[in-house]
Design an enzyme around this catalytic site. Structure first.
Site, PDB file in Angstrom:
ATOM      1  N   ASP A 100      76.985  12.917  58.130  1.00  0.00           N
ATOM      2  CA  ASP A 100      77.451  14.288  58.364  1.00  0.00           C
ATOM      3  C   ASP A 100      77.210  15.089  57.086  1.00  0.00           C
ATOM      4  O   ASP A 100      77.747  14.754  56.031  1.00  0.00           O
ATOM      5  CB  ASP A 100      78.950  14.254  58.703  1.00  0.00           C
ATOM      6  CG  ASP A 100      79.361  15.336  59.674  1.00  0.00           C
ATOM      7  OD1 ASP A 100      78.834  16.450  59.552  1.00  0.00           O
ATOM      8  OD2 ASP A 100      80.212  15.064  60.541  1.00  0.00           O
ATOM      9  N   ASP A 142      76.382  20.098  59.720  1.00  0.00           N
ATOM     10  CA  ASP A 142      77.644  20.716  60.109  1.00  0.00           C
ATOM     11  C   ASP A 142      77.589  22.242  59.992  1.00  0.00           C
ATOM     12  O   ASP A 142      77.236  22.774  58.924  1.00  0.00           O
ATOM     13  CB  ASP A 142      78.750  20.182  59.193  1.00  0.00           C
ATOM     14  CG  ASP A 142      80.112  20.743  59.544  1.00  0.00           C
ATOM     15  OD1 ASP A 142      80.638  20.364  60.593  1.00  0.00           O
ATOM     16  OD2 ASP A 142      80.639  21.571  58.766  1.00  0.00           O
ATOM     17  N   GLU A 167      74.599  21.108  64.510  1.00  0.00           N
ATOM     18  CA  GLU A 167      75.795  21.435  65.271  1.00  0.00           C
ATOM     19  C   GLU A 167      75.665  22.902  65.670  1.00  0.00           C
ATOM     20  O   GLU A 167      75.646  23.785  64.824  1.00  0.00           O
ATOM     21  CB  GLU A 167      77.056  21.259  64.427  1.00  0.00           C
ATOM     22  CG  GLU A 167      78.292  21.553  65.255  1.00  0.00           C
ATOM     23  CD  GLU A 167      79.542  21.900  64.461  1.00  0.00           C
ATOM     24  OE1 GLU A 167      80.625  21.754  65.015  1.00  0.00           O
ATOM     25  OE2 GLU A 167      79.430  22.329  63.302  1.00  0.00           O
ATOM     26  N   HIS A 198      85.141  15.025  67.819  1.00  0.00           N
ATOM     27  CA  HIS A 198      86.344  15.174  66.995  1.00  0.00           C
ATOM     28  C   HIS A 198      86.888  16.599  66.997  1.00  0.00           C
ATOM     29  O   HIS A 198      87.935  16.850  66.404  1.00  0.00           O
ATOM     30  CB  HIS A 198      86.006  14.755  65.562  1.00  0.00           C
ATOM     31  CG  HIS A 198      85.020  15.685  64.926  1.00  0.00           C
ATOM     32  ND1 HIS A 198      83.702  15.769  65.338  1.00  0.00           N
ATOM     33  CD2 HIS A 198      85.165  16.621  63.960  1.00  0.00           C
ATOM     34  CE1 HIS A 198      83.091  16.704  64.646  1.00  0.00           C
ATOM     35  NE2 HIS A 198      83.945  17.240  63.800  1.00  0.00           N
ATOM     36  N   ASP A 199      86.158  17.544  67.592  1.00  0.00           N
ATOM     37  CA  ASP A 199      86.644  18.926  67.660  1.00  0.00           C
ATOM     38  C   ASP A 199      87.184  19.255  69.051  1.00  0.00           C
ATOM     39  O   ASP A 199      87.412  20.425  69.363  1.00  0.00           O
ATOM     40  CB  ASP A 199      85.499  19.909  67.339  1.00  0.00           C
ATOM     41  CG  ASP A 199      85.102  19.852  65.872  1.00  0.00           C
ATOM     42  OD1 ASP A 199      85.972  19.554  65.030  1.00  0.00           O
ATOM     43  OD2 ASP A 199      83.922  20.109  65.560  1.00  0.00           O
TER      44      ASP A 199
HETATM   45  C1  GLC Z   1      82.395  21.718  62.180  1.00  0.00           C
HETATM   46  C2  GLC Z   1      83.129  20.412  62.286  1.00  0.00           C
HETATM   47  C3  GLC Z   1      84.607  20.681  62.273  1.00  0.00           C
HETATM   48  C4  GLC Z   1      84.940  21.359  60.969  1.00  0.00           C
HETATM   49  C5  GLC Z   1      84.102  22.610  60.765  1.00  0.00           C
HETATM   50  C6  GLC Z   1      84.168  23.080  59.350  1.00  0.00           C
HETATM   51  O1  GLC Z   1      82.595  22.528  63.282  1.00  0.00           O
HETATM   52  O2  GLC Z   1      82.730  19.721  63.433  1.00  0.00           O
HETATM   53  O3  GLC Z   1      85.359  19.517  62.431  1.00  0.00           O
HETATM   54  O4  GLC Z   1      86.301  21.697  60.943  1.00  0.00           O
HETATM   55  O5  GLC Z   1      82.734  22.378  61.016  1.00  0.00           O
HETATM   56  O6  GLC Z   1      83.471  22.195  58.525  1.00  0.00           O
END
Ligand code: GLC
Length: 577
Positions: free
Chosen positions: A127, A228, A282, A349-350
């Site tokens: 990540d 990310d 992402e 995880h989100d």
């Molecule tokens: C992405 C991650 C999330 C995080 C955000 C800020 O969306 O998946 O978990 O809080 O970025 O880094």
């Protein structure tokens, strides 16, 4: 992305079309590669397995579970950030990109874990959190210390004497994305929490630092990068005013800003093309065109992206419509039928847990509905991303009170709702259902104390249903969610038609059944998914002869009387002659 690893497969495809349209023959070539053919398993390391009794998962815990992970039939692992961090956003606030957080172990433990994956033929995806760092990163400490510090331009600053900066929305901070810092009498930008200052990608020095970090990990042997929040990395540094209410269309205004593609091309040449790695974004912008620009091979930017349209459709306990679900997946498939590649996911995880979000968590239906959703995930075109715990049907927690929430996003949303005078009872009902904390509870290994996750006090409460839902119990049951997942993974791994085959939606308007075919040259498979708790019948004219049943989550498939009748949440794949 070394070119010699790529080979060309030319296949004759029937172009994607609705049931009423006439199929037309088109010739398309796909570049075959491991990251398209793989199945990815996402591990949230904090919650996977603790071996030193501190209630926090660690590398040795993952090492202990390597054989289990391999037994799932998955071929790639993506792990959420494990770098040095104050954990304001559970590791998405990185204080040192080259150091591992001691609570996870040492760099040697990391290497042992990575080698363990590789010995089992499993690739590892890192990540990469470089839209922002932590305020504890040395770069930020330097940057904020004075206006003439050499690191000043590693971040975005707005001098206070210029007045208030133009409003920018923050995803986590109800007060907006600019934070005043008295040390240098200036504001810094943070798209997420105030402890997550945005890095300044317009600065070539910063970009080189990031490429060096990526190379550092590629040299250690990681096989992929998950970028990310990267669609937000480029900013329009002329800082125009955005119209009022623009934040409702956040990705349009904050994503894909002017120089993003330039940076991605540079990253490709500096890092990606030098190793046998891939990178997945992402987010995919706000149009198909945006997404294609990110991932089409000839662009030389990224290799894969994932969109949020699927998870966005069910963010309240009111549920979603199957018609929308079919539409979203069908249109994304057809947009990528010829060029580019996407990932498919329904949880991470989100997000809340898979079965609560898209299935039926009632004890009577939990097993078949999770099996049905996993069958879907593993039979679509696109690389399936599956989330730890969904292979055993872990469910949401019940967290009706805000005091129990530790997540920075949940707390920010709560503050914002209070300030806006929202109906807080309804707000908590939605949060309880959709909060990402639901998806972060400790892995349920067995029925011993704390579900076998830790001998200490878990950082997050274990879901009380671990006595019924756990790996050990499902290992013993050939018809469990876990064993169905394994069978389905094997089916996908053994059948290129499920990876590369053309997708065609059947009976688009059927209210409860999602039926589609996948076709690759002479091979054709019919996927039948009943999304309801009632029996559902479907008649498929001119589909061809049903041949062998490849997978089925019930003992039989009723094909009598000219139609197919599916039992509650039945999922079956059948070869067609
Ligand atoms: C992405 C991650 C999330 C995080 C955000 C800020 O969306 O998946 O978990 O809080 O970025 O880094």
């Amino acid at each position: 992305m070394k070119n010699h690893l790529w080979s060309l497969l030319s296949v004759l495809l029937v172009a994607s079309c609705g049931p009423q349209d006439q199929p037309k023959e088109t010739s398309t070539s796909f570049e075959q590669t491991w990251w398209k053919e793989g199945i990815l398993y996402q591990i949230y390391p904090q919650s996977f397995k603790d071996t030193d009794g501190d209630g926090f998962g660690d590398f040795q815990g993952i090492i202990e579970k390597l054989d289990y992970i391999e037994s799932l039939g998955i071929t790639m692992v993506w792990m959420n950030p494990f770098f040095e961090s104050p954990l304001v956003d559970n590791g998405y606030d990185v204080a040192d990109y080259r150091a591992v957080l001691p609570r996870y172990g040492t760099m040697d433990d990391f290497q042992q874990m990575l080698d363990g994956f590789h010995q089992r033929g499993i690739k590892f995806v890192l990540d990469v959190v470089v839209n922002h760092s932590s305020i504890d990163h040395e770069w930020f400490k330097q940057s904020r210390s004075s206006r003439d510090n050499p690191y000043r331009d590693y971040y975005h600053w707005w001098p206070a004497e210029n007045g208030e900066p133009p409003y920018r929305h923050s995803l986590f901070d109800p007060e907006g994305a600019w934070e005043y810092d008295s040390l240098s009498n200036a504001y810094y930008l943070h798209t997420f929490a105030e402890e997550q200052p945005d890095l300044n990608w317009e600065n070539p020095k910063l970009r080189q630092e990031v490429y060096d970090i990526m190379k550092f990990w590629a040299e250690k042997g990681v096989d992929g990068f998950r970028m990310d929040a990267f669609q937000f990395a480029s900013k329009d540094t002329t800082w125009p005013e955005f119209p009022e209410g623009h934040e409702k269309d956040f990705i349009k205004w904050y994503g894909m800003r002017p120089q993003l593609h330039e940076y991605l091309k540079e990253m490709y040449h500096e890092v990606l093309e030098k190793y046998d790695v891939f990178a997945v974004a992402e987010g995919a912008g706000s149009t198909f065109e945006d997404a294609h620009k990110l991932v089409d091979a000839d662009r030389q930017e990224l290799q894969m992206a994932y969109h949020f349209e699927s998870v966005d459709m069910s963010r309240t306990p009111d549920g979603y419509e199957l018609a929308d679900f079919k539409e979203v997946f069908t249109k994304w498939d057809s947009a990528f039928a010829e060029n580019g590649w996407i990932a498919i996911f329904l949880s991470n995880h989100d997000n809340a847990r898979l079965v609560n979000r898209f299935g039926n968590p009632d004890p009577e239906f939990r097993t078949p509905s999770t099996q049905m959703l996993n069958t879907f995930l593993l039979s679509m075109r696109g690389t399936p991303f599956t989330y730890y715990g969904d292979e055993i049907g872990m469910t949401n927690m019940d967290m009706p009170k805000i005091e129990e929430y530790v997540d920075v996003e949940a707390k920010g949303k709560y503050k914002a709702a209070l300030a806006a005078g929202e109906d807080m009872e309804r707000f908590m009902e939605i949060l309880n259902y959709s909060s990402r904390e639901n998806g972060r509870t400790p892995m349920q290994w067995d029925d011993s104390e704390n579900a076998g996750f830790t001998t200490g006090t878990p950082w997050k409460r274990v879901n009380e249903n671990y006595l019924e839902i756990n790996v050990a119990a499902q290992e013993k049951d050939p018809n469990s969610i876990l064993n169905h997942f394994r069978k389905m993974a094997q089916v996908r791994n053994e059948n290129p038609v499920l990876v590369y085959g053309n997708y065609e939606l059947l009976q688009k308007d059927h209210p409860t059944v999602y039926a589609f075919t996948r076709t690759l040259e002479e091979e054709k498979m019919l996927v039948l998914l009943n999304f309801s708790e009632e029996n559902s019948s479907i008649t498929l004219d001119e589909i061809g002869d049903l041949d062998q049943i490849v997978i089925n989550n019930y003992p039989d498939l009723d094909t009598s009387e000219g139609s197919i009748t599916l039992l509650p949440y039945q999922a079956a794949i059948v070869k067609i002659n």
